[in-house]
Design an enzyme around this catalytic site. Sequence first.
Site, PDB file in Angstrom:
ATOM      1  N   TRP A 162       0.817  -1.218   0.000  1.00 45.91           N
ATOM      2  CA  TRP A 162       0.000   0.000   0.000  1.00 45.91           C
ATOM      3  C   TRP A 162       0.847   1.262   0.000  1.00 45.91           C
ATOM      4  O   TRP A 162       0.319   2.347  -0.212  1.00 45.91           O
ATOM      5  CB  TRP A 162      -0.927   0.015   1.233  1.00 45.91           C
ATOM      6  CG  TRP A 162      -0.196  -0.339   2.503  1.00 45.91           C
ATOM      7  CD1 TRP A 162      -0.154  -1.571   3.099  1.00 45.91           C
ATOM      8  CD2 TRP A 162       0.615   0.525   3.298  1.00 45.91           C
ATOM      9  NE1 TRP A 162       0.644  -1.536   4.217  1.00 45.91           N
ATOM     10  CE2 TRP A 162       1.131  -0.254   4.372  1.00 45.91           C
ATOM     11  CE3 TRP A 162       0.969   1.878   3.231  1.00 45.91           C
ATOM     12  CZ2 TRP A 162       1.973   0.281   5.349  1.00 45.91           C
ATOM     13  CZ3 TRP A 162       1.811   2.393   4.207  1.00 45.91           C
ATOM     14  CH2 TRP A 162       2.297   1.596   5.241  1.00 45.91           C
ATOM     15  N   ALA A 188      -2.705  -4.387  -2.464  1.00 47.98           N
ATOM     16  CA  ALA A 188      -2.973  -4.297  -1.021  1.00 47.98           C
ATOM     17  C   ALA A 188      -4.429  -3.891  -0.810  1.00 47.98           C
ATOM     18  O   ALA A 188      -4.960  -3.046  -1.535  1.00 47.98           O
ATOM     19  CB  ALA A 188      -2.044  -3.271  -0.390  1.00 47.98           C
ATOM     20  N   GLY A 240       6.567  -6.439   0.218  1.00 48.07           N
ATOM     21  CA  GLY A 240       5.870  -6.284   1.496  1.00 48.07           C
ATOM     22  C   GLY A 240       6.779  -6.658   2.645  1.00 48.07           C
ATOM     23  O   GLY A 240       8.012  -6.604   2.518  1.00 48.07           O
ATOM     24  N   SER A 241       6.172  -7.075   3.734  1.00 52.61           N
ATOM     25  CA  SER A 241       6.953  -7.316   4.948  1.00 52.61           C
ATOM     26  C   SER A 241       7.752  -8.617   4.860  1.00 52.61           C
ATOM     27  O   SER A 241       7.373  -9.556   4.145  1.00 52.61           O
ATOM     28  CB  SER A 241       6.019  -7.366   6.156  1.00 52.61           C
ATOM     29  OG  SER A 241       5.054  -8.357   5.956  1.00 52.61           O
ATOM     30  N   GLU A 262      10.721  -8.541  -2.450  1.00 53.33           N
ATOM     31  CA  GLU A 262      11.266  -7.239  -2.066  1.00 53.33           C
ATOM     32  C   GLU A 262      10.696  -6.958  -0.682  1.00 53.33           C
ATOM     33  O   GLU A 262       9.525  -6.609  -0.556  1.00 53.33           O
ATOM     34  CB  GLU A 262      10.860  -6.204  -3.126  1.00 53.33           C
ATOM     35  CG  GLU A 262      11.816  -5.057  -3.200  1.00 53.33           C
ATOM     36  CD  GLU A 262      11.402  -3.979  -2.247  1.00 53.33           C
ATOM     37  OE1 GLU A 262      11.887  -4.012  -1.091  1.00 53.33           O
ATOM     38  OE2 GLU A 262      10.593  -3.135  -2.636  1.00 53.33           O
ATOM     39  N   LEU A 263      11.520  -7.178   0.339  1.00 54.87           N
ATOM     40  CA  LEU A 263      11.002  -7.238   1.709  1.00 54.87           C
ATOM     41  C   LEU A 263      11.466  -6.038   2.534  1.00 54.87           C
ATOM     42  O   LEU A 263      11.861  -5.021   1.991  1.00 54.87           O
ATOM     43  CB  LEU A 263      11.431  -8.571   2.341  1.00 54.87           C
ATOM     44  CG  LEU A 263      11.091  -9.800   1.477  1.00 54.87           C
ATOM     45  CD1 LEU A 263      11.613 -11.084   2.107  1.00 54.87           C
ATOM     46  CD2 LEU A 263       9.584  -9.912   1.246  1.00 54.87           C
ATOM     47  N   ARG A 290       9.976  11.090   3.390  1.00 58.04           N
ATOM     48  CA  ARG A 290       9.178  10.792   2.184  1.00 58.04           C
ATOM     49  C   ARG A 290       8.166   9.712   2.544  1.00 58.04           C
ATOM     50  O   ARG A 290       8.490   8.732   3.225  1.00 58.04           O
ATOM     51  CB  ARG A 290      10.112  10.292   1.074  1.00 58.04           C
ATOM     52  CG  ARG A 290       9.450  10.210  -0.282  1.00 58.04           C
ATOM     53  CD  ARG A 290      10.514  10.013  -1.343  1.00 58.04           C
ATOM     54  NE  ARG A 290      11.155   8.725  -1.178  1.00 58.04           N
ATOM     55  CZ  ARG A 290      11.008   7.693  -2.014  1.00 58.04           C
ATOM     56  NH1 ARG A 290      10.229   7.794  -3.069  1.00 58.04           N
ATOM     57  NH2 ARG A 290      11.637   6.568  -1.810  1.00 58.04           N
ATOM     58  N   CYS A 296      10.357   1.017   2.360  1.00 59.31           N
ATOM     59  CA  CYS A 296      11.350   0.022   2.760  1.00 59.31           C
ATOM     60  C   CYS A 296      12.766   0.579   2.595  1.00 59.31           C
ATOM     61  O   CYS A 296      13.704   0.063   3.178  1.00 59.31           O
ATOM     62  CB  CYS A 296      11.166  -1.267   1.986  1.00 59.31           C
ATOM     63  SG  CYS A 296      11.031  -0.971   0.236  1.00 59.31           S
ATOM     64  N   GLU A 393      12.332  -2.197  11.541  1.00 60.52           N
ATOM     65  CA  GLU A 393      11.885  -1.183  10.591  1.00 60.52           C
ATOM     66  C   GLU A 393      10.765  -0.378  11.269  1.00 60.52           C
ATOM     67  O   GLU A 393       9.742  -0.938  11.666  1.00 60.52           O
ATOM     68  CB  GLU A 393      11.352  -1.922   9.363  1.00 60.52           C
ATOM     69  CG  GLU A 393      11.088  -1.065   8.185  1.00 60.52           C
ATOM     70  CD  GLU A 393      10.732  -1.903   6.949  1.00 60.52           C
ATOM     71  OE1 GLU A 393      10.054  -2.936   7.074  1.00 60.52           O
ATOM     72  OE2 GLU A 393      11.144  -1.497   5.852  1.00 60.52           O
TER      73      GLU A 393
HETATM   74  P1  ADP Z   1       2.034  -4.479   5.866  1.00 58.90           P
HETATM   75  O1  ADP Z   1       2.154  -5.280   7.129  1.00 58.90           O
HETATM   76  O2  ADP Z   1       2.933  -3.314   5.836  1.00 58.90           O
HETATM   77  O3  ADP Z   1       0.624  -4.175   5.458  1.00 58.90           O
HETATM   78  P2  ADP Z   1       2.184  -6.798   4.263  1.00 58.90           P
HETATM   79  O4  ADP Z   1       3.407  -7.546   3.959  1.00 58.90           O
HETATM   80  O5  ADP Z   1       1.222  -7.397   5.238  1.00 58.90           O
HETATM   81  O6  ADP Z   1       2.632  -5.372   4.722  1.00 58.90           O
HETATM   82  O7  ADP Z   1       1.360  -6.469   2.945  1.00 58.90           O
HETATM   83  C1  ADP Z   1       1.896  -6.402   1.654  1.00 58.90           C
HETATM   84  C2  ADP Z   1       1.002  -7.160   0.708  1.00 58.90           C
HETATM   85  O8  ADP Z   1       0.970  -8.525   1.108  1.00 58.90           O
HETATM   86  C3  ADP Z   1      -0.461  -6.705   0.667  1.00 58.90           C
HETATM   87  O9  ADP Z   1      -0.936  -6.827  -0.663  1.00 58.90           O
HETATM   88  C4  ADP Z   1      -1.144  -7.718   1.557  1.00 58.90           C
HETATM   89  O10 ADP Z   1      -2.509  -7.906   1.248  1.00 58.90           O
HETATM   90  C5  ADP Z   1      -0.370  -8.972   1.210  1.00 58.90           C
HETATM   91  N1  ADP Z   1      -0.424 -10.037   2.219  1.00 58.90           N
HETATM   92  C6  ADP Z   1      -0.511  -9.919   3.560  1.00 58.90           C
HETATM   93  N2  ADP Z   1      -0.524 -11.141   4.138  1.00 58.90           N
HETATM   94  C7  ADP Z   1      -0.438 -12.054   3.139  1.00 58.90           C
HETATM   95  C8  ADP Z   1      -0.394 -13.484   3.066  1.00 58.90           C
HETATM   96  N3  ADP Z   1      -0.418 -14.242   4.156  1.00 58.90           N
HETATM   97  N4  ADP Z   1      -0.303 -14.061   1.853  1.00 58.90           N
HETATM   98  C9  ADP Z   1      -0.237 -13.303   0.737  1.00 58.90           C
HETATM   99  N5  ADP Z   1      -0.264 -11.967   0.729  1.00 58.90           N
HETATM  100  C10 ADP Z   1      -0.368 -11.343   1.904  1.00 58.90           C
END
Ligand code: ADP
Length: 489
Positions: A162, A188, A240-241, A262-263, A290, A296, A393
């Site tokens: 997001w 997201a 994402g995370s 890309e974590l 920013r 990240c 982070e």
């Molecule tokens: P944040 O914790 O910063 O929201 P996430 O890694 O949870 O970051 O989210 C990044 C993306 O990963 C989003 O599109 C979210 O919907 C998706 N996501 C979150 N959990 C899962 C999961 N278990 N499997 C696949 N995608 C996921």
Amino acid sequence: MSLTENTKKARALAAATPHGLLIGGAWRDARKTFSLQQPATTTPIADIADASAADGVAALDAAVAAQKSWASSSPNTRATLLQQAFDRLTAQADDFALLMSLESGKPLSEARGEVAYAAAFLRFFAGEALRHHGRTSSSSDGRSRHVVTRRPVGPCLLITPWNFPLAMLTRKVAPAIAAGCTVIIKPAELTPLTTLRFAQLLVDVGVPAGVINVLTTADAQTLSSTLLADGRLRKVSFTGSTSVGRTLLAQGAQTIIRSSMELGGNAPFIVCEDADVDAAVAGAMIAKFRNAGQACTAANRLYVHRRLLARFSEAFIDKAKALVVGDGLDDDTQLGTLINDRGVDKVTAAIDIATQHGARIALGGTRGTGAGHFFAPTVLVDVAVDNPVLQDEIFGPVAPIVAFDDDDEAIAAANDTIHGLAAYVFTRDLGRAQRYADGVDSGMLGINTGLVSDAAAPFGGVKQSGLGREGGSEGIEEYQSVHYANVVG
Ligand code: ADP
């Protein structure tokens, strides 16, 4: 309260954007929907289709059905579509910026910058679509020829975050299209509208049915585990995370799926004793604030040589104090809202940890009042090198400043993390810059700059920050498999 012109326009764009699932070239409703909120006001702005596992299978059916003919489309066709997408996105930059600011809360000026950055991937990969980098060579014994070609890996699942809803999308979609892959996009759940509008743009320029499919869902876990377990999916690209990245890699292990990850990052920002302090402060403002620190690549830890500590800290605090915090849709906003309450709680917890271990709040430290998920620009000083706040982070507008005395100490501190995405160093000494480049474990290094992102550069990390690269000529390789034929006769 009366709505501003920008808010009215952004809400009208949200209403006019598709809210359904794009499967096989047609928009369709899901059995359920979920509600989307504007983070700056917590006002509901749209009801979005909530894809089920069955919708996921339908999208994969469509992607698989389109894969063969898409793989045999000409490089010219793919390049032209990407160039047309670039032209349209550029022509509609203001609309995309308004919509993105509405759903993410980022300042309009930053949203405009992101549209330009996102469009750059379309233009860059329009060029790459024409370059396939195959080769022929002789076998070791000279009796046959090797013909090495690159082929599309096949149907891909693209999961985007997001914080940069458009740029993280085009950074994946553009090389996938260029390589000849079909895709299922899972944006997201907090920022789906930008993706939905961009998907419509791709349909409008003539990307064939089934090449681009979009599934929005409030249950990413169920959807992605269904797709990853289906042997027809051949690739997952995720931003994402780190914790979700680990889950996806574990799930993909069953079907041996190609993975780009890309974590999370934990970027050190190092100001050496010979640095230009004004340039370092300007760089730190960008690298830290920013997108309200929700990046990240955000500077997570500021290491400043003790000789410059007072000068740097004072100037940095002055600039941070002057930031205008507000709804991103207000033209003068410089620091927008965080994405949600969870983000605010995370930032608050980080500050608590830091102060429990001796840090002092020199600026900010408080959440905003009223609706919206605002947090004041915050600077922490007297942060010891072993303060646990430096391990995670922060993903918010909080800058811990740590003093150091020599370069070896700064390099060791920079490397004291499981992450290795971006790093920044400010120095006027070329030899010293090179020692940092060699010594700091990161995928990317900004030397005398707080920005590393560029469509023409390979973006990615080492250690637990990820696998693979996005952007640059490396970016398309993530969507290709290498084929070789041994030709006799
Ligand atoms: P944040 O914790 O910063 O929201 P996430 O890694 O949870 O970051 O989210 C990044 C993306 O990963 C989003 O599109 C979210 O919907 C998706 N996501 C979150 N959990 C899962 C999961 N278990 N499997 C696949 N995608 C996921």
